[in-house]
Scaffold this motif. Structure first.
Motif, PDB file in Angstrom:
ATOM      1  N   LYS A 311       0.825  -1.212   0.000  1.00 36.28           N
ATOM      2  CA  LYS A 311       0.000   0.000   0.000  1.00 36.28           C
ATOM      3  C   LYS A 311       0.859   1.261   0.000  1.00 36.28           C
ATOM      4  O   LYS A 311       0.469   2.283  -0.591  1.00 36.28           O
ATOM      5  CB  LYS A 311      -0.917  -0.031   1.231  1.00 36.28           C
ATOM      6  CG  LYS A 311      -1.590   1.279   1.588  1.00 36.28           C
ATOM      7  CD  LYS A 311      -2.538   1.743   0.492  1.00 36.28           C
ATOM      8  CE  LYS A 311      -2.953   3.192   0.709  1.00 36.28           C
ATOM      9  NZ  LYS A 311      -1.844   4.118   0.430  1.00 36.28           N
ATOM     10  N   LEU A 312       2.019   1.244   0.647  1.00 32.72           N
ATOM     11  CA  LEU A 312       2.845   2.443   0.770  1.00 32.72           C
ATOM     12  C   LEU A 312       3.245   3.028  -0.584  1.00 32.72           C
ATOM     13  O   LEU A 312       3.445   4.239  -0.701  1.00 32.72           O
ATOM     14  CB  LEU A 312       4.107   2.129   1.581  1.00 32.72           C
ATOM     15  CG  LEU A 312       3.913   1.916   3.083  1.00 32.72           C
ATOM     16  CD1 LEU A 312       5.205   1.453   3.712  1.00 32.72           C
ATOM     17  CD2 LEU A 312       3.421   3.192   3.747  1.00 32.72           C
ATOM     18  N   ALA A 313       3.339   2.198  -1.589  1.00 35.94           N
ATOM     19  CA  ALA A 313       3.771   2.663  -2.915  1.00 35.94           C
ATOM     20  C   ALA A 313       2.634   3.272  -3.719  1.00 35.94           C
ATOM     21  O   ALA A 313       2.846   3.698  -4.857  1.00 35.94           O
ATOM     22  CB  ALA A 313       4.392   1.511  -3.696  1.00 35.94           C
ATOM     23  N   ARG A 314       1.426   3.355  -3.131  1.00 36.08           N
ATOM     24  CA  ARG A 314       0.258   3.820  -3.868  1.00 36.08           C
ATOM     25  C   ARG A 314      -0.518   4.848  -3.070  1.00 36.08           C
ATOM     26  O   ARG A 314      -0.599   4.759  -1.853  1.00 36.08           O
ATOM     27  CB  ARG A 314      -0.664   2.626  -4.200  1.00 36.08           C
ATOM     28  CG  ARG A 314      -0.075   1.716  -5.250  1.00 36.08           C
ATOM     29  CD  ARG A 314      -0.704   0.331  -5.226  1.00 36.08           C
ATOM     30  NE  ARG A 314      -0.235  -0.446  -6.369  1.00 36.08           N
ATOM     31  CZ  ARG A 314       0.963  -1.005  -6.445  1.00 36.08           C
ATOM     32  NH1 ARG A 314       1.800  -0.875  -5.438  1.00 36.08           N
ATOM     33  NH2 ARG A 314       1.319  -1.686  -7.515  1.00 36.08           N
ATOM     34  N   VAL A 315      -1.099   5.818  -3.786  1.00 36.09           N
ATOM     35  CA  VAL A 315      -2.022   6.764  -3.174  1.00 36.09           C
ATOM     36  C   VAL A 315      -3.423   6.194  -3.322  1.00 36.09           C
ATOM     37  O   VAL A 315      -3.831   5.790  -4.408  1.00 36.09           O
ATOM     38  CB  VAL A 315      -1.939   8.141  -3.853  1.00 36.09           C
ATOM     39  CG1 VAL A 315      -3.006   9.081  -3.287  1.00 36.09           C
ATOM     40  CG2 VAL A 315      -0.553   8.747  -3.674  1.00 36.09           C
ATOM     41  N   GLY A 316      -4.172   6.134  -2.216  1.00 35.30           N
ATOM     42  CA  GLY A 316      -5.511   5.561  -2.266  1.00 35.30           C
ATOM     43  C   GLY A 316      -5.517   4.118  -1.821  1.00 35.30           C
ATOM     44  O   GLY A 316      -4.462   3.489  -1.612  1.00 35.30           O
ATOM     45  N   PRO A 317      -6.706   3.525  -1.690  1.00 34.44           N
ATOM     46  CA  PRO A 317      -6.852   2.158  -1.155  1.00 34.44           C
ATOM     47  C   PRO A 317      -6.590   1.092  -2.200  1.00 34.44           C
ATOM     48  O   PRO A 317      -7.496   0.386  -2.641  1.00 34.44           O
ATOM     49  CB  PRO A 317      -8.312   2.144  -0.683  1.00 34.44           C
ATOM     50  CG  PRO A 317      -9.011   3.070  -1.621  1.00 34.44           C
ATOM     51  CD  PRO A 317      -8.021   4.154  -1.948  1.00 34.44           C
ATOM     52  N   HIS A 318      -5.309   0.950  -2.598  1.00 37.15           N
ATOM     53  CA  HIS A 318      -4.966   0.037  -3.682  1.00 37.15           C
ATOM     54  C   HIS A 318      -3.764  -0.822  -3.297  1.00 37.15           C
ATOM     55  O   HIS A 318      -2.874  -0.386  -2.570  1.00 37.15           O
ATOM     56  CB  HIS A 318      -4.642   0.821  -4.959  1.00 37.15           C
ATOM     57  CG  HIS A 318      -5.653   1.867  -5.307  1.00 37.15           C
ATOM     58  ND1 HIS A 318      -6.950   1.556  -5.621  1.00 37.15           N
ATOM     59  CD2 HIS A 318      -5.557   3.225  -5.352  1.00 37.15           C
ATOM     60  CE1 HIS A 318      -7.627   2.676  -5.868  1.00 37.15           C
ATOM     61  NE2 HIS A 318      -6.800   3.702  -5.709  1.00 37.15           N
ATOM     62  N   LEU A 319      -3.747  -2.061  -3.815  1.00 34.46           N
ATOM     63  CA  LEU A 319      -2.639  -2.987  -3.600  1.00 34.46           C
ATOM     64  C   LEU A 319      -2.103  -3.477  -4.939  1.00 34.46           C
ATOM     65  O   LEU A 319      -2.825  -3.474  -5.944  1.00 34.46           O
ATOM     66  CB  LEU A 319      -3.105  -4.199  -2.790  1.00 34.46           C
ATOM     67  CG  LEU A 319      -3.407  -4.025  -1.306  1.00 34.46           C
ATOM     68  CD1 LEU A 319      -3.809  -5.366  -0.710  1.00 34.46           C
ATOM     69  CD2 LEU A 319      -2.210  -3.455  -0.565  1.00 34.46           C
TER      70      LEU A 319
END
Length: 352
Positions: A311-319
């Motif tokens: 998750k840390l590599a993305r903005v928003g609730p994404h994996l």
């Protein structure tokens, strides 16, 4: 695949502004602006759906300006069972300093639900309950909603045979942890250190104090206690009896008597950071997904840590996809320990 239901009484529209070297009191040039459906339970739902878990999202959602939520649920194939209320979702502004890797949160007020709205949500949750189904009760409560809301939902869900994960703080968490009836206690809690200290009313200065507090909560009826420690990773404790339910081989009776609890300590993965917002929610998603799939307790800690890193590599609730999560999980440094009940004594094991 087991279906998971997330409950978000106080969702938010997250407005993320990215700027390098944020200077307060001055004019700043933003690099980007992004809107995402948010709130703890919504973030958990997004991560579960990306992982491939069938997900239902419910809660209280303002009818005005809810397009971002509708789009997210449609894109991730999340079943939307939110109770729509008058007004708009609250807006949370996230100022992400890309140079310092820091995030400043500015949370605005929310629409006020009526007593009928809250009653409708409680009924909706009960309608979705099923034996063995995991429910994630997450986030703050809107003004006017009684602090006992989560405790009442937990009681109703347990009566229906469902499992409950709770991720909240402040008065709602303290209310649940003060419950005297076992049925009012969730199956999983995931506070951070400060939240747990506030709920228990005492300092937890080191890992020994955290482990002792976690064991106390497990003894009182919470099967899984995980404390998130930010840049220091996370610590998880469960009972030998609870963990035995997920094992394919029966543990020797003498070993069961010797150690009442078992736990793990997971170090965080060092990954590029786009935003720290929602990393704890991703951790919860990883815990619930792993428990729903019946993984051993150490594997639960490893995969949940991978969710947070992804998750840390993305903005928003994404994996990222499963293959990437599998690779991250394999890199997690995790040590295990067991705890004897009388007296409370920790035995460290080798890293696994």
């Amino acid at each position: 695949m087991n279906t998971v239901v997330t409950v978000t009484p106080n969702p938010a529209l997250d407005q993320t502004v990215r700027v390098a070297n944020l200077a307060l009191g001055e004019v700043n040039l933003a690099a980007s602006l992004e809107f995402n459906a948010g709130g703890k339970g919504v973030n958990v739902a997004g991560c579960l759906a990306d992982y491939g878990i069938a997900t239902i999202a419910t809660g209280l959602l303002g009818s005005d300006d809810a397009a971002a939520f509708d789009a997210m649920f449609a894109d991730k194939h999340i079943l939307d069972r939110f109770v729509r209320i008058a007004g708009r979702p609250r807006i949370n502004v996230k100022l992400v300093d890309t140079a310092r890797h820091e995030t400043t949160d500015i949370n605005l007020a929310t629409s006020l639900p009526s007593a009928a709205d809250v009653e409708a949500l409680e009924q909706r949750v009960v309608e979705l309950a099923a034996p063995g189904r995991w429910f994630v009760l997450a986030g703050s409560l809107p003004p006017g909603v009684d602090v006992s809301f989560y405790r009442r939902l937990t009681r109703s869900l347990h009566r229906a045979g469902a499992c409950v994960a709770l991720d909240t703080s402040g008065a709602p968490l303290a209310d649940v942890l003060a419950a005297s009836a076992a049925g009012d206690m969730p199956d999983l809690v995931k506070p951070n250190r400060a939240e747990l200290e506030a709920a228990l009313g005492r300092s937890l200065a080191d890992d020994d104090a955290l482990i002792e507090a976690a064991c106390e909560l497990v003894k009182r009826g919470i099967q899984y206690v995980v404390v998130s420690l930010g840049e220091r990773g996370a610590l998880g404790v469960t009972s030998k009896q609870a963990q035995a339910q997920t094992r394919t081989q029966t543990q020797a009776p003498t070993q069961e008597r010797a150690s009442a609890y078992e736990g793990w300590r997971a170090a965080p993965l060092r990954v590029p950071v786009a935003s720290t917002v929602g990393a704890g929610d991703a951790l919860v998603a990883g815990l619930v997904a792993s428990l729903a799939e019946g993984h051993p307790w150490d594997a639960v800690g490893r995969r949940a840590t991978a969710f947070a890193a992804g998750k840390l590599a993305r903005v928003g609730p994404h994996l990222p996809d499963r293959a990437t999560l599998d690779a991250l999980a394999a890199q997690v440094e995790l040590s295990t320990f067991s705890v004897a009940a009388h007296p409370l004594r920790v035995t460290q094991h080798q890293a696994v």
